[in-house]
Motif scaffolding. Structure first.
Motif: not given
Length: 238
Positions: A181-191, A208-211, A219-223, A227-233
């Motif tokens: 339920g939390q929005v996580l940025t790519r940078e935070t996930i990477l770290e 890795h998210i795609r995998w 349906d991987a095309a419509t997860p 969920v992708t949060v546009r501009g956030a993560g």
């Protein structure tokens, strides 16, 4: 929630300048002019960060820092007009987390503040995630419909059958799950999943998210789960 900073500085013009610039960054700012006020306000307000001048009336910054460090682990950035190495060493020995010598640029100070608060947030998230994992039902099992993440066995079941995941795929899924339920940025996930010393960029997270989506989504095309949060993560819905 807005992060709170206590500015302890007896030079009023500098105190006001620091407070003004920190407020512009969105922080809640409290000020103190003496060592005694610093202790009183730190104990009452429990700020997220303390900017502490060394040369203060009543009690110097070293003594304030030493006292506060016995009572709380709030990060402390010491400020001083003196550039002697012994002052920097003493400041760190009594518990300061960082040290900035006057005159300093406001850009550098704000960068230090941002970095220190970011470390605090990550440590807090780690503690909350660890608690959540320990408190999850059935000894570390997190259930999301036909998806089960077992942190005790380090195992994932999908439709009741073991799901073969690479180590980083499991660690990524587990991190997403305990932050459901939390929005996580790519940078935070990477770290948090790959570590501070990882040589790479945020595209690693996307791959890795795609995998993972290919393995746990209808349906991987419509997860619907990751969920992708546009501009956030990304946000894990479960």
């Amino acid at each position: 929630m807005t992060e709170a900073i206590l500015v302890v500085e007896d030079e009023i013009s500098l105190q006001e300048t620091l407070a003004y610039n920190l407020k512009k960054q969105g922080y809640t700012v409290h000020t103190a002019s003496t060592g005694g006020q610093a202790l009183k306000f730190a104990r009452e307000l429990k700020p997220d960060l303390i900017l502490l001048d060394i040369m203060l009336p009543e009690m110097d910054g070293f003594e304030v820092c030493r006292t506060l460090r016995q009572e709380m682990n709030t990060p402390i950035l010491m400020l001083t007009a003196r550039d002697d190495e012994i002052d920097r060493v003493v400041g760190l020995e009594v518990g300061a987390d960082d040290y900035l010598t006057k005159p300093f640029s406001m850009r550098e100070l704000l960068a230090r503040v941002k970095a220190m608060l970011r470390r605090v947030r990550l440590i807090r998230e780690d503690a909350e995630a660890h608690t959540a994992a320990l408190e999850s039902p059935a000894g570390g099992i997190m259930q999301f419909g036909n998806l089960e993440v077992n942190s005790t066995r380090r195992e994932v079941l999908f439709n009741g059958k073991p799901l073969p995941l690479k180590p980083k795929e499991y660690e990524l899924l587990h991190y997403l799950a305990i932050h459901r339920g939390q929005v996580l940025t790519r940078e935070t996930i990477l770290e948090k999943v790959w570590g501070w010393d990882f040589i790479g960029d945020s595209r690693t997270v996307d791959v890795h998210i795609r995998w993972l989506r290919e393995k746990i989504e209808k349906d991987a095309a419509t997860p619907e789960r990751i969920v992708t949060v546009r501009g956030a993560g990304y946000r894990f819905e479960g």
